[in-house]
Design a protein around this motif. Structure first.
Motif, mmCIF file in Angstrom:
data_model
loop_
_atom_site.group_PDB
_atom_site.id
_atom_site.type_symbol
_atom_site.label_atom_id
_atom_site.label_comp_id
_atom_site.label_asym_id
_atom_site.label_seq_id
_atom_site.Cartn_x
_atom_site.Cartn_y
_atom_site.Cartn_z
ATOM 1 N N THR A 99 -24.170 -31.437 30.388
ATOM 2 C CA THR A 99 -25.034 -31.928 29.320
ATOM 3 C C THR A 99 -25.134 -33.444 29.331
ATOM 4 O OG1 THR A 99 -23.136 -31.799 27.806
ATOM 5 C CG2 THR A 99 -24.679 -29.949 27.822
ATOM 6 N N ALA A 100 -24.066 -34.113 29.002
ATOM 7 C CA ALA A 100 -24.132 -35.563 28.847
ATOM 8 C C ALA A 100 -24.204 -36.271 30.189
ATOM 9 C CB ALA A 100 -22.905 -36.049 28.084
ATOM 10 N N ALA B 31 -33.299 -29.561 23.500
ATOM 11 C CA ALA B 31 -32.057 -30.321 23.622
ATOM 12 C C ALA B 31 -32.292 -31.767 23.185
ATOM 13 C CB ALA B 31 -31.544 -30.289 25.058
ATOM 14 N N TYR B 33 -30.086 -35.588 22.480
ATOM 15 C CA TYR B 33 -28.852 -36.325 22.743
ATOM 16 C C TYR B 33 -28.896 -37.680 22.029
ATOM 17 C CZ TYR B 33 -29.488 -33.246 26.804
ATOM 18 O OH TYR B 33 -29.748 -32.173 27.630
ATOM 19 N N PHE B 45 -22.327 -41.509 25.713
ATOM 20 C CA PHE B 45 -22.693 -40.281 25.029
ATOM 21 C C PHE B 45 -22.010 -40.169 23.669
ATOM 22 C CE2 PHE B 45 -23.703 -35.926 24.349
ATOM 23 C CZ PHE B 45 -22.554 -35.282 23.961
ATOM 24 N N TYR B 48 -24.643 -34.035 21.360
ATOM 25 C CA TYR B 48 -25.722 -33.260 21.963
ATOM 26 C C TYR B 48 -26.024 -32.050 21.083
ATOM 27 C CZ TYR B 48 -26.973 -29.157 24.847
ATOM 28 O OH TYR B 48 -27.507 -27.987 25.316
ATOM 29 N N GLN B 50 -28.300 -28.476 20.805
ATOM 30 C CA GLN B 50 -29.149 -27.448 21.391
ATOM 31 C C GLN B 50 -29.748 -26.701 20.194
ATOM 32 O OE1 GLN B 50 -30.180 -26.900 24.555
ATOM 33 N NE2 GLN B 50 -31.520 -25.432 23.552
ATOM 34 N N SER B 94 -34.276 -36.555 24.776
ATOM 35 C CA SER B 94 -34.510 -35.125 24.634
ATOM 36 C C SER B 94 -34.847 -34.527 25.993
ATOM 37 C CB SER B 94 -35.623 -34.826 23.620
ATOM 38 O OG SER B 94 -36.894 -35.230 24.111
ATOM 39 N N ALA B 98 -30.914 -27.426 27.695
ATOM 40 C CA ALA B 98 -29.666 -27.987 28.191
ATOM 41 C C ALA B 98 -29.830 -28.311 29.662
ATOM 42 C CB ALA B 98 -28.530 -26.996 27.997
ATOM 43 N N GLN B 105 -33.694 -35.909 31.068
ATOM 44 C CA GLN B 105 -33.539 -36.448 29.734
ATOM 45 C C GLN B 105 -34.508 -37.619 29.589
ATOM 46 O OE1 GLN B 105 -29.533 -37.220 28.340
ATOM 47 N NE2 GLN B 105 -28.703 -35.455 29.438
#
Lengths: 113, 116
Positions: A99-100, B31, B33, B45, B48, B50, B94, B98, B105
């Motif tokens: 994810t990150a 998603a 972030y 980060f 996050y 979802q 976004s 995921a 992103q």
């Protein structure tokens, strides 16, 4: 833990000259790697990404990067730099959760005429 | 189409105050972030989402930070009792879903927070 190192804080290149920005990563498995560019007042823009397969990746704006597993590197290159390429460049690796993004500290590129 | 938008673009507040930062993701992106970028550093980060749920909040530095996304679209990052060390650019991104590396992103321009 995963990490990304960009050894060069600031690089100056003459317009028309070639460019290479260095990136080293620490990751246990096959990494997903990214290069982003950030211009003043702009959001981060993806230049290119590596998932698997061909180790030489082509991106936008004439950039390319080469994944070298043996050196844990993912260096960004451009054969001829334009003044508009002056910006901050970030290398990133996706975390193990998928994810990150984990970013390096960035390299500021200045272009001289 | 429209990209990720963030408001305000700049926020100046005093130590101890409460602030809210808003993020509008790209329509259809599930998603979302949040990252924080301190001066001279790369983005770090924070959290996050979802859909409506926070799938990973491991990056939030402490319990003064909280984020919500009640309808699965707009998200708000909330910071209580702000401290000078909270000064940074807060970035929102976004993606379609995921990532797994497969979904890019897309980042907004950020909110620059200054705590005096």
């Amino acid at each position: 833990a995963q990490s990304v190192t960009q050894p060069d804080i600031h690089i100056t290149v003459s317009e028309g000259a070639s460019l290479e920005l260095r990136c080293n990563y620490s990751y246990g498995a096959t990494p997903y790697l990214f290069w982003y560019v950030q211009s003043p007042g702009q959001g981060l823009q993806l230049l290119l990404k590596y998932f698997s397969g061909d180790t030489l990746v082509q991106g936008i704006k004439g950039f390319e990067a080469e994944f070298k597993r043996s050196q844990s590197s993912f260096n960004l290159r451009k054969p001829s730099v334009h003044w508009s390429d002056a910006a901050e460049y970030f290398c990133a690796v996706e975390d193990q959760a998928g994810t990150a993004l984990i970013f390096g500290k960035g390299t500021t590129l200045s272009v001289s005429s | 189409g429209a990209g990720v938008s963030q408001t305000p673009s700049n926020k100046v507040t005093e130590k101890g105050k409460y602030v809210e930062l808003r993020c509008d993701p790209i329509s259809g992106h599930t998603a979302l972030y949040w990252y924080r970028q301190s001066l001279g550093q790369g983005p770090e980060f924070l959290i996050y989402f979802q859909g409506t749920g926070a799938a990973d909040d491991s990056g939030l530095p402490n319990d003064r930070f909280f984020a919500v996304r009640p309808e699965g679209s707009v998200s708000t990052l909330k910071i209580q009792r702000t401290e000078r060390g909270d000064s940074a650019v807060y970035l929102c991104a976004s993606s379609l879903e995921a990532s797994g590396g497969l979904n890019e992103q897309f980042f907004g321009p950020g909110t620059r927070l200054t705590v005096l």
